[in-house]
Design an enzyme around this catalytic site. Structure first.
Site, short mmCIF file in Angstrom:
data_model
loop_
_atom_site.label_atom_id
_atom_site.label_comp_id
_atom_site.label_asym_id
_atom_site.label_seq_id
_atom_site.Cartn_x
_atom_site.Cartn_y
_atom_site.Cartn_z
N TYR A 177 37.94 93.39 35.45
CA TYR A 177 38.30 94.48 34.54
C TYR A 177 38.03 95.84 35.18
O TYR A 177 38.85 96.75 35.14
CB TYR A 177 37.50 94.35 33.24
CG TYR A 177 37.84 95.37 32.19
CD1 TYR A 177 38.95 95.20 31.37
CD2 TYR A 177 37.04 96.49 31.99
CE1 TYR A 177 39.27 96.13 30.38
CE2 TYR A 177 37.34 97.42 31.02
CZ TYR A 177 38.45 97.23 30.22
OH TYR A 177 38.77 98.17 29.25
N LYS A 186 40.68 98.92 36.20
CA LYS A 186 40.59 100.28 35.66
C LYS A 186 40.36 101.30 36.78
O LYS A 186 40.88 102.43 36.73
CB LYS A 186 39.46 100.37 34.62
CG LYS A 186 39.72 99.53 33.37
CD LYS A 186 41.01 99.93 32.68
CE LYS A 186 41.23 99.17 31.38
NZ LYS A 186 42.47 99.57 30.68
#
Length: 262
Positions: free
Chosen positions: A169, A173
Site C-alpha cells: 500500500y 501511494k
C-alpha cells in the site's frame, strides 16, 4: 491600472469563464470517494462515479441527482485489463471527454513483508497506482487538445512516512506521489494541473471498525485531536478543480490534522 487591480480582474474573469465540467471519480461509492463526487457535483460538475458494487453506485448517483446534480454510475474493476477503455467510452457517449480526473480508488492487502505474497503486492499496485497511470495517460490526451484539465490523485501520508505491515500500500501511494510530480511537469504547458492529496486518519468504515484503544492511540498523535472527515478531502478536491487553484500544480497537500509536519 495598478498591478493588484489587474490581478483581481484576471481572477474575476477566470471565475466568470468557468463552466460545468465533466469529472471522473474512481472509487466513488463510499467514504472519501463519495464525498469527492458530492463536492464536485455541488460545484455543478457532471460526475461519473466508478466502482465495483452496482448497488452502491446507484445509491450515490441517485443521491447526487436528488440534489439536482448529474451523475453517471459505471461499474468496473480497475484490476482487470482494458478497464479504462470501457469507462471512458461510457463517459464520452454520455457527456464527452473527461475534464477533471480524480484517481481515488484504492485497496489494501496488509501483511508483513516476509509473509506478503507477490499477488498481494502486485494487485494493490495495479489498483492504486497502475490504474491511475492508465486513466491519466488516456485523459491527458484529450485534456491537452482542450488545453485545460485537472488531475487529482488521492495518495496518503504513509506514502511519505512509510507504515509497518503495508509495504504494498505504501509503495503504491509513494508511487502515486512521484507520478503526480512527473505529470505536473509534463502537462503544465497545456494548462493541465496535477496535484496529490495525502489524507491522514479520516473517519471511514475502516477507521470506524478499529478497537477503541487503537483509535485513542492514533488520536494522541494528531495535533488537532480528531480524525478528519471525508468532506475535508472532498472540499479540497473541489477547490483544486476550480479556477481558484489554477496556479497550483505538482503539489502534495496533506489533510491530516497536523500529523506530519516535516
Amino acid at each position: 491600472m495598478s498591478q493588484p487591480a489587474v490581478q483581481e480582474n484576471q481572477v474575476a474573469n477566470s471565475l466568470a469563464g468557468s463552466a460545468t465540467r465533466t469529472a471522473l471519480v474512481t472509487g466513488g461509492t463510499r467514504g472519501i470517494g463519495a464525498a469527492i463526487a458530492a463536492a464536485l457535483a455541488a460545484d455543478s460538475h457532471r460526475v461519473a462515479i466508478v466502482g465495483r458494487d452496482p448497488e452502491l453506485l446507484n445509491r450515490e448517483a441517485a443521491a447526487i441527482r436528488d440534489r439536482g446534480g448529474e451523475a453517471l454510475p459505471i461499474q468496473a474493476d480497475l484490476a482487470t485489463p482494458d478497464f479504462a477503455e470501457g469507462i471512458l467510452k461510457r463517459i464520452e457517449e454520455q457527456w464527452g471527454a473527461v475534464d477533471i480526473l480524480v484517481n481515488n480508488a484504492g485497496i489494501n492487502r496488509d501483511g508483513l513483508l516476509i509473509r506478503m505474497s507477490v499477488d498481494d503486492f502486485t494487485t494493490v499496485l495495479a489498483v492504486n497506482l497502475t490504474a491511475a497511470f492508465e486513466l491519466s495517460r488516456r485523459c491527458a490526451r484529450t485534456m491537452m487538445k482542450a488545453r485545460w484539465g485537472r488531475i487529482i490523485n488521492i495518495a496518503s501520508v504513509v506514502g511519505e512516512t512509510g507504515n509497518a505491515g503495508q509495504a504494498n500500500y505504501v509503495a503504491s501511494k509513494a508511487g502515486l506521489i512521484g507520478l503526480t510530480k512527473s505529470m505536473a511537469l509534463e502537462l503544465a504547458s497545456r494548462n493541465i494541473t496535477v496535484n496529490a492529496i495525502a489524507p491522514g486518519f479520516i473517519e471511514t468504515d475502516m477507521t470506524g471498525a478499529l478497537p477503541e484503544a487503537v483509535r485513542q492511540k492514533y488520536l494522541e498523535k494528531i495535533p488537532l485531536g480528531r480524525f478528519g472527515s471525508a468532506g475535508d478531502v472532498g472540499s479540497l478536491v473541489a477547490f483544486l478543480a476550480s479556477p481558484r487553484a489554477a496556479y497550483i500544480t505538482g503539489q502534495v497537500i496533506r489533510v491530516d490534522g497536523g500529523l506530519v509536519t516535516a
